[in-house]
Design a protein around this motif. Structure first.
Motif, mmCIF file in Angstrom:
data_model
loop_
_atom_site.group_PDB
_atom_site.id
_atom_site.type_symbol
_atom_site.label_atom_id
_atom_site.label_comp_id
_atom_site.label_asym_id
_atom_site.label_seq_id
_atom_site.Cartn_x
_atom_site.Cartn_y
_atom_site.Cartn_z
ATOM 1 N N ALA A 236 0.851 -1.204 0.000
ATOM 2 C CA ALA A 236 0.000 0.000 0.000
ATOM 3 C C ALA A 236 0.886 1.252 0.000
ATOM 4 O O ALA A 236 2.059 1.201 0.378
ATOM 5 C CB ALA A 236 -0.886 -0.022 1.247
ATOM 6 N N GLY A 237 0.284 2.369 -0.417
ATOM 7 C CA GLY A 237 1.071 3.609 -0.578
ATOM 8 C C GLY A 237 1.213 4.428 0.684
ATOM 9 O O GLY A 237 1.856 5.485 0.685
ATOM 10 N N ASP A 241 -1.745 2.193 6.094
ATOM 11 C CA ASP A 241 -2.338 1.096 5.313
ATOM 12 C C ASP A 241 -1.375 -0.085 5.210
ATOM 13 O O ASP A 241 -1.803 -1.240 5.190
ATOM 14 C CB ASP A 241 -2.724 1.590 3.913
ATOM 15 C CG ASP A 241 -3.910 2.559 3.973
ATOM 16 O OD1 ASP A 241 -4.148 3.278 2.994
ATOM 17 O OD2 ASP A 241 -4.581 2.592 5.044
ATOM 18 N N ARG A 242 -0.070 0.194 5.159
ATOM 19 C CA ARG A 242 0.904 -0.914 5.129
ATOM 20 C C ARG A 242 0.844 -1.702 6.440
ATOM 21 O O ARG A 242 0.875 -2.939 6.421
ATOM 22 C CB ARG A 242 2.326 -0.372 4.943
ATOM 23 C CG ARG A 242 2.585 0.102 3.542
ATOM 24 C CD ARG A 242 4.034 0.513 3.329
ATOM 25 N NE ARG A 242 4.274 0.699 1.890
ATOM 26 C CZ ARG A 242 5.475 0.700 1.347
ATOM 27 N NH1 ARG A 242 6.550 0.554 2.116
ATOM 28 N NH2 ARG A 242 5.618 0.849 0.051
ATOM 29 N N LEU A 243 0.711 -0.988 7.550
ATOM 30 C CA LEU A 243 0.646 -1.702 8.832
ATOM 31 C C LEU A 243 -0.620 -2.558 8.891
ATOM 32 O O LEU A 243 -0.613 -3.671 9.429
ATOM 33 C CB LEU A 243 0.703 -0.710 9.996
ATOM 34 C CG LEU A 243 2.041 0.015 10.171
ATOM 35 C CD1 LEU A 243 1.978 1.017 11.314
ATOM 36 C CD2 LEU A 243 3.187 -0.961 10.390
ATOM 37 N N LEU A 244 -1.718 -2.060 8.278
ATOM 38 C CA LEU A 244 -2.944 -2.870 8.243
ATOM 39 C C LEU A 244 -2.720 -4.118 7.391
ATOM 40 O O LEU A 244 -3.208 -5.208 7.709
ATOM 41 C CB LEU A 244 -4.116 -2.050 7.687
ATOM 42 C CG LEU A 244 -4.660 -0.936 8.609
ATOM 43 C CD1 LEU A 244 -5.815 -0.200 7.926
ATOM 44 C CD2 LEU A 244 -5.116 -1.514 9.951
ATOM 45 N N GLN A 245 -1.937 -3.960 6.300
ATOM 46 C CA GLN A 245 -1.618 -5.143 5.471
ATOM 47 C C GLN A 245 -0.842 -6.162 6.307
ATOM 48 O O GLN A 245 -1.175 -7.351 6.305
ATOM 49 C CB GLN A 245 -0.762 -4.735 4.260
ATOM 50 C CG GLN A 245 -1.559 -4.175 3.088
ATOM 51 C CD GLN A 245 -0.662 -3.839 1.912
ATOM 52 O OE1 GLN A 245 0.296 -3.061 2.073
ATOM 53 N NE2 GLN A 245 -0.942 -4.393 0.756
ATOM 54 N N LEU A 246 0.164 -5.675 7.049
ATOM 55 C CA LEU A 246 0.971 -6.593 7.868
ATOM 56 C C LEU A 246 0.070 -7.297 8.887
ATOM 57 O O LEU A 246 0.181 -8.502 9.105
ATOM 58 C CB LEU A 246 2.083 -5.826 8.596
ATOM 59 C CG LEU A 246 3.147 -5.151 7.724
ATOM 60 C CD1 LEU A 246 4.231 -4.531 8.620
ATOM 61 C CD2 LEU A 246 3.787 -6.125 6.743
#
Ligand SMILES: Cc1c[n+]2nc(N)[nH]c2nc1OC(C)C
Length: 323
Positions: A236-237, A241-246
């Motif tokens: 994610a950009g 949102d990247r932490l939610l992906q993790l």
């Protein structure tokens, strides 16, 4: 009955799921006795079939033979530290410096996180399997503490969900929750053993054990806070949102993390976390404020501790930086 491999796959999946419910969500579905019974069954089958043991089996959390020493790991992307702010004006100056450099942006969104008082570590997952863990060290070179990190129950040995990159380096903080720290010191004091001065020292001492069976007895936990190497897909950009992906891939994320749209909201967040600090189940020494947009992070880059009297005049880069 099921053939052995099917039994192992089923047990491993069950143990990984129930381990996640217990250690990450703190909301177990089954009684501990049932979890232990399944683990004993797994250990028995693997003992009888050693060739079927896999590196990501839940049995690999209990620690193997002690090491003679730690090998060195060179981080593909340096693990840098953070500049400090000491008051609200420093935060407004921080924002102004960024906007002055960016020129084209008139406002920034932030991702704000408690700064845990533990140890920064790097976890390397290949095809979703944890293959290596290292300390930050001096930022360029750290120690290989894979065997010890495997014993931290909130760190997945295998990513869950789907769509994770072929290579994913997760960076975050290993810490010892306050309650676990107090219980550890109480037990040590009763046995006349050395006690630790604070949870950070206790976490550091536990990760420095050459015998991972000792680490396995220590109440360590982990929260992800960024990514390093990513290969095989674009994440994610935004930082939040990247932490939610993790989180969606089974990696724990601190519940106090917020995405905020103004520096005034960031200052209010800092105040709020400061007020709840004593009640938090882990020790923190501040909050970390990041520009959320990763493309903007890349444009802003890093201010290394470089001399002001020397400069390098570079030729154009010959290969694209893989981030
Ligand atoms: C050194 C560090 C430490 N911490 N701690 C958090 N929560 N986020 C975070 N980010 C860091 O560095 C990023 C700028 C990647």
């Amino acid at each position: 009955s099921h053939d052995i491999q099917q039994q192992l796959d089923e047990l491993r999946e069950q143990l990984a799921y129930h381990g996640y419910r217990y250690y990450v969500e703190d909301n177990p579905e089954i009684p501990d006795a049932e979890y232990d019974r399944m683990m004993q069954q797994l250990l028995a089958i693997e003992k009888a079939n050693p060739e079927l043991v896999t590196v990501d089996s839940p049995s690999q959390r209990v620690g193997g033979e002690p090491l003679d020493g730690f090998t060195q790991i060179t981080h593909e992307i340096p693990m840098l530290s953070l500049d400090n702010a000491f008051n609200d004006d420093d935060l407004h100056a921080f924002e102004k410096r960024m906007l002055d450099r960016l020129l084209s942006e008139s406002a920034l969104t932030y991702c704000c996180e408690p700064k845990l008082d533990g140890l920064a570590v790097s976890l390397m997952y290949e095809n979703g399997v944890l293959i290596q863990a290292a300390t930050r060290g001096d930022g360029t070179t750290g120690e290989n503490i894979t065997e010890n990190v495997r014993t931290i129950r909130s760190i997945p040995l295998k990513l869950t969900g789907e769509g994770w990159p072929a290579r994913l380096e997760v960076r975050g903080e290993v810490f010892m929750p306050k309650k676990g720290f107090e219980a550890l010191n109480e037990k040590a004091a009763k046995k006349g053993e050395k006690t630790f001065a604070n949870p950070r020292n206790a976490a550091a001492g536990s990760l420095r054990q050459l015998d991972s069976k000792v680490t396995a007895t220590r109440p360590l936990s982990f929260y992800a806070y960024s990514v390093g190497v990513v290969e095989g897909m674009e994440l994610a950009g935004g930082q939040y949102d990247r932490l939610l992906q993790l989180k969606g891939w089974g990696l724990p994320m601190c519940p106090e993390i917020r995405q905020l749209s103004s520096m005034d909201d960031v200052i209010a967040y800092h105040q709020e976390i400061g007020e709840k600090r004593e009640a938090l189940p882990y020790e923190i020494d501040g909050v970390v404020i990041k520009t959320d947009d990763v493309a903007i992070q890349l444009r802003l880059g890093f201010v290394a501790r470089a001399p002001r009297w020397a400069i390098a005049y570079k030729f154009p880069a010959q290969e694209e930086m893989t981030l």
